[in-house]
Design a protein around this motif. Structure first.
Motif: not given
Length: 356
Positions: A206-217, A249-259
């Motif tokens: 899960m590469t995109g899971v975050t708590i604080t967001l940078g300006d780019a995100d 999180a993105t949905v693809p990251d949450m799918v990785k969490y399901l896996q």
């Protein structure tokens, strides 16, 4: 086999969801017998074209707690802490109030919402949330938490009164999950967000899971609506640690969490272990709600997440080798009910397919 492919069922359920009053869009991620499915439907902003995408960052609310629970399960397996440890072992300063008649709050009580701690700190937040659908609620929460940091939380923790013996009664506590994150920081000597990022990147990809967001995100954060207010509302304010409800999180990251959950490795297996039982059908693990007794679903693990402009559910159903994540960018009185109905339909259809 095509007959086993639930893709059409997922699309139908997503379409039904966005036809509900006030629901503008929905995203669903499903893992079934090793196959993954993602569907996005609707318009992120009312009256404007533009469905959510795989790049959309969603606020997953209290699903964040299951990530914290997983980190505690890992810490237990590593021998870093014990479920029966007095939480004050990991606190600096004196907290004689974190007990009831000599019975201390233990780690397991935080994980099972049986600590007796209030839902939120500061206490004023509970008053605001009591009228969740009021249009003023998001702004009042933002004002309350502006500049409210870890030191403020720990100061407020000194004033908490525990009303009964810990471990006796379920009372949902986001403050308990915040304290859990602080304890993990003390145990590992690392910032909670860094701990979370490192573990889930390595263990689940899960590469995109975050708590604080940078300006780019920040531009990828989903627009959302509170209650029946037609004007988009602000994101959930940042809470100390963020473990109780600030994960994005993105949905693809949450799918990785399901896996990751369905793979049922040692850490997941531990996190799904019942630490408190309430009746024959209901128990709780490391923040995971555990439901048993339904012959269709088998024992499953679930959690709801909600912030002022988003609600979601996660379900892990080992019997069907099935994981479901559903999220919508609206948060009101009927949102959870609509998603529960959608998930029930999906499970019934997939269960019927599995019996063929």
């Amino acid at each position: 086999m095509p007959a086993q492919d639930p893709g059409a069922d997922i699309e139908a359920v997503a379409q039904t969801l966005i036809e509900q009053p006030l629901l503008h869009s929905a995203s669903i991620g499903v893992v079934h017998r090793g196959q993954t499915f993602i569907r996005h439907r609707g318009a992120m902003q009312s009256g404007k074209p533009g469905a959510p995408t795989d790049a959309t960052l969603y606020e997953i609310g209290s699903l964040s707690k299951t990530l914290a629970g997983t980190l505690v399960a890992n810490a237990v397996l590593e021998g870093k802490l014990g479920l029966d440890d007095d939480v004050r072992t990991y606190l600096q300063g004196d907290y004689p109030n974190l007990q009831y008649q000599g019975a201390p709050i233990r780690i397991r009580h935080l994980l099972t919402h049986t600590s007796g701690l209030p839902n939120m700190l500061p206490e004023r937040a509970n008053t605001i949330l009591a009228d969740f659908t009021d249009h003023r609620t998001p702004a009042e929460l933002n004002a309350l938490y502006a500049g409210y940091g870890k030191a403020d939380f720990l100061s407020d923790l000194h004033a908490v009164r525990i009303p009964r013996a810990p471990g006796k009664e379920y009372a949902y506590s986001s403050a308990g999950s915040q304290l859990t994150a602080h304890i993990l920081e003390r145990v590992y000597g690392r910032d909670y967000e860094a701990l979370q990022r490192a573990f889930f990147n390595t263990a689940a990809g899960m590469t995109g899971v975050t708590i604080t967001l940078g300006d780019a995100d920040a531009s990828r954060l989903a627009v959302g609506y509170h209650s029946d207010n037609p004007v988009p509302t602000t994101p959930m304010p940042e809470l100390p640690w963020g473990a109780s409800g600030n994960v994005k999180a993105t949905v693809p990251d949450m799918v990785k969490y399901l896996q990751f959950q369905l793979a049922n490795g040692p850490v997941v297996k531990e996190s799904h272990r019942a630490l408190a039982r309430f009746d024959d059908e209901s128990s709780i693990g490391y923040f995971w709600n555990i439901v048993a007794g339904d012959p269709l679903t088998g024992t499953y693990y679930a959690h709801h997440g909600g912030v002022p402009r988003s609600q979601c559910y996660i379900y892990i159903m080992p019997k069907h080798d099935l994981g479901i994540f559903v999220i919508t960018n609206q948060s009101g009185e009927q949102t959870a009910h609509a998603m529960e109905a959608a998930i029930d339909t999906l499970v019934e259809r997939i269960g019927a397919r599995n019996r063929r």
